[in-house]
Design an enzyme around this catalytic site. Sequence first.
Site, PDB file in Angstrom:
ATOM      1  N   THR A  14       0.509  -1.412   0.061  1.00  0.00           N
ATOM      2  CA  THR A  14      -0.052  -0.577   0.444  1.00  0.00           C
ATOM      3  C   THR A  14       1.126   1.059  -0.295  1.00  0.00           C
ATOM      4  O   THR A  14       1.569   1.315   0.273  1.00  0.00           O
ATOM      5  CB  THR A  14      -0.829   0.152   1.085  1.00  0.00           C
ATOM      6  OG1 THR A  14      -0.618  -0.078   2.393  1.00  0.00           O
ATOM      7  CG2 THR A  14      -2.196  -1.242   1.302  1.00  0.00           C
ATOM      8  N   ASP A  15       0.288   2.611  -0.568  1.00  0.00           N
ATOM      9  CA  ASP A  15       0.474   3.823  -0.672  1.00  0.00           C
ATOM     10  C   ASP A  15       0.813   4.161   0.957  1.00  0.00           C
ATOM     11  O   ASP A  15       0.073   3.717   2.019  1.00  0.00           O
ATOM     12  CB  ASP A  15       0.344   5.083  -1.133  1.00  0.00           C
ATOM     13  CG  ASP A  15      -1.350   5.122  -1.743  1.00  0.00           C
ATOM     14  OD1 ASP A  15      -2.260   4.869  -0.351  1.00  0.00           O
ATOM     15  OD2 ASP A  15      -1.498   4.980  -2.493  1.00  0.00           O
ATOM     16  N   LEU A  16       1.021   5.752   1.485  1.00  0.00           N
ATOM     17  CA  LEU A  16       0.527   6.081   2.700  1.00  0.00           C
ATOM     18  C   LEU A  16      -0.681   6.332   3.023  1.00  0.00           C
ATOM     19  O   LEU A  16      -1.275   6.291   4.341  1.00  0.00           O
ATOM     20  CB  LEU A  16       1.127   8.038   3.107  1.00  0.00           C
ATOM     21  CG  LEU A  16       2.864   8.086   2.676  1.00  0.00           C
ATOM     22  CD1 LEU A  16       2.690   9.734   2.808  1.00  0.00           C
ATOM     23  CD2 LEU A  16       3.254   7.321   4.327  1.00  0.00           C
ATOM     24  N   GLY A  18      -2.935   3.476   2.522  1.00  0.00           N
ATOM     25  CA  GLY A  18      -3.221   2.263   2.967  1.00  0.00           C
ATOM     26  C   GLY A  18      -4.524   1.579   1.833  1.00  0.00           C
ATOM     27  O   GLY A  18      -5.181   0.570   1.993  1.00  0.00           O
ATOM     28  N   ILE A  19      -3.907   2.934   0.463  1.00  0.00           N
ATOM     29  CA  ILE A  19      -3.858   2.088  -0.444  1.00  0.00           C
ATOM     30  C   ILE A  19      -3.291   1.142  -1.430  1.00  0.00           C
ATOM     31  O   ILE A  19      -1.974   1.486  -1.372  1.00  0.00           O
ATOM     32  CB  ILE A  19      -4.679   2.795  -1.962  1.00  0.00           C
ATOM     33  CG1 ILE A  19      -6.224   3.966  -0.406  1.00  0.00           C
ATOM     34  CG2 ILE A  19      -5.129   2.861  -2.612  1.00  0.00           C
ATOM     35  CD1 ILE A  19      -6.387   4.889  -1.379  1.00  0.00           C
TER      36      ILE A  19
END
Length: 133
Positions: A14-16, A18-19
């Site tokens: 994920t990215d920052l 949370g995706i």
Amino acid sequence: MAHQFSLRVYYEDTDLAGIVYYANYLKFIERARTEWVASLGIDQMALRASDGIVFAVRRVEADYLRPAKFADDLVVETVLQAATGARLVLVQTISRGGERLFSAVVTLVCLSETGAAARVPPQVRLRLLGQVH
């Protein structure tokens, strides 16, 4: 026949926010293709050693429909749409709880050790014939 591969989204996917980072969907469908081929009884390393051929991605058409998130349980479905002498076309989808999040049409080509197009070996073609939709 559709092949299904289950996976869980890890923090590292994920990215920052949370995706799931967009490029990781390609990793997920790659893992699913590897498992699909193995489920057909095709040993890719043995095929390379005995016939000198490999499969490579030629084209990917991807649609990102909804975001997957950290800790989601996903299912990647792989369906062989078409098979020609040197090419396979697959439809792969990623779902969460029956909701489609991602869809891709992936074209694979069979290549020789020199990188030239090669025919899919007969023993592989036989295993794939029952898979075409």
